[in-house]
Write a protein that holds these residues in place. Structure first.
Motif, PDB file in Angstrom:
ATOM      1  N   ASN A  98      59.494  71.573   8.589  1.00 51.69           N
ATOM      2  CA  ASN A  98      58.621  70.398   8.503  1.00 51.69           C
ATOM      3  C   ASN A  98      58.179  70.000   9.910  1.00 51.69           C
ATOM      4  O   ASN A  98      58.970  69.497  10.704  1.00 51.69           O
ATOM      5  CB  ASN A  98      59.381  69.252   7.830  1.00 51.69           C
ATOM      6  N   SER A 100      55.545  67.887  10.343  1.00 52.02           N
ATOM      7  CA  SER A 100      54.674  66.723  10.156  1.00 52.02           C
ATOM      8  C   SER A 100      55.186  65.459  10.824  1.00 52.02           C
ATOM      9  O   SER A 100      54.422  64.526  11.067  1.00 52.02           O
ATOM     10  CB  SER A 100      54.485  66.452   8.658  1.00 52.02           C
ATOM     11  N   ALA A 107      55.572  64.835   3.237  1.00 48.40           N
ATOM     12  CA  ALA A 107      55.115  66.086   3.855  1.00 48.40           C
ATOM     13  C   ALA A 107      54.798  67.156   2.815  1.00 48.40           C
ATOM     14  O   ALA A 107      54.413  68.271   3.184  1.00 48.40           O
ATOM     15  CB  ALA A 107      56.183  66.603   4.816  1.00 48.40           C
ATOM     16  N   ASN A 110      52.305  70.218   3.061  1.00 49.51           N
ATOM     17  CA  ASN A 110      52.089  70.531   4.476  1.00 49.51           C
ATOM     18  C   ASN A 110      53.311  71.173   5.120  1.00 49.51           C
ATOM     19  O   ASN A 110      53.415  71.211   6.345  1.00 49.51           O
ATOM     20  CB  ASN A 110      51.720  69.259   5.247  1.00 49.51           C
TER      21      ASN A 110
END
Length: 299
Positions: A98, A100, A107, A110
């Motif tokens: 992750n 983000s 998240a 993404n």
């Protein structure tokens, strides 16, 4: 400068140079160019604390565009046969990255994910890296906990030490709130990414060494209940967008234990322009001299 201040500044400078692309402020436990998320040794649940689902830690190492991952735990890569579970086995979930800066719930879509266990319940099939990933929790189909918070509550009640590697229990409850993701539900395969499974011998040659990260200590085996320590991992070529600070995590499919680590991946270095060759310089010099000679004659 006082001696203690000097030592502190040296230590800080050393930490900042350890590992390719690793920033100390965003790292877990750094040892031998690997960034480790060292888990609690008293939070795996196998009927009681300990046993097969106890995880020790995992490490991440960057070498240019190649990312290496090593895992040290009791659960083998093939998992455990269980007729009451989906696919008749309980094994490792997928690993999520992750970048983000948000908790997992915010998240979704993404994330990056790596499917590395071929017998798990992931919605994607080929092993390897995926982008634009959303995840799901399949623990209910694997006789496990509904969420990280539920697993933490059980561990605490059993006098264990709840946590997710480099995330404290409190941090993990926020990060995984309403999103205890353990397998990929959808994503785009990064087809140009080269994936390869790695065994313990290969990882050792690459410097993966959890005991070293523990300053020579070894995880306790008193509650193993016959389960044996396993070391395995994988490598892959990172995808576009895998740059900067991240949190990586992995759970067992049942959520009986999991691990997380903070890290940072360096951007791809800018290509260095090739120097003009001596022959090229000589040619340029000759051309300039010729023009000056003709200009002088005309004058």
């Amino acid at each position: 400068m006082k001696p203690q201040q000097l030592l502190a500044s040296i230590a800080t400078a050393t930490l900042c140079t350890l590992g390719v692309g690793l920033q100390a402020a965003n790292a877990g436990t750094v040892y031998n160019d690997w960034n480790y998320g060292i888990d609690s040794f008293k939070d795996g649940v196998s009927g009681s604390l300990g046993g097969l689902f106890e995880m020790y830690g995992f490490g991440i190492k960057q070498d240019g565009e190649t990312i290496y991952v090593g895992i040290d735990a009791r659960l083998p890569i093939t998992g455990q046969l269980d007729n009451g579970a989906l696919n008749k086995s309980i094994t490792w979930g997928d690993m999520f990255f992750n970048f983000s800066g948000n908790p997992l719930l915010n998240a979704q879509g993404n994330l990056f994910g790596v499917r590395f266990a071929s017998t798990n319940d992931s919605a994607v099939k080929p092993l390897g890296l995926y982008s634009q990933v959303s995840g799901k929790n399949v623990a209910s189909q694997n006789r496990g906990f509904a969420s990280y918070a539920d697993q933490s509550k059980y561990v605490t009640g059993a006098k264990g030490i709840a946590g997710m590697g480099e995330l404290t229990d409190a941090e993990a409850k926020v990060y995984f709130k309403d999103a205890s993701l353990n397998v990929i539900s959808k994503g785009q395969q990064v087809v140009e990414s080269v994936f390869e499974s790695l065994d313990s011998t290969t990882l050792s040659a690459l410097g993966f060494n959890l005991n070293g990260a523990l300053n020579g200590a070894k995880p306790p085996e008193s509650n193993a209940n016959g389960a044996k320590r396993q070391t395995f991992g994988f490598k892959f070529t990172r995808g576009e967008g895998m740059v900067g600070d991240f949190v990586a995590h992995v759970f067992a499919e049942c959520l009986n234990d999991g691990m997380a680590v903070r890290g940072n991946l360096a951007p791809k270095p800018e290509p260095t322009p090739e120097p003009i060759s001596l022959l090229g310089l000589a040619a340029v010099g000759a051309a300039v001299a010729t023009r000056r000679y003709h200009a002088a004659k005309v004058g």
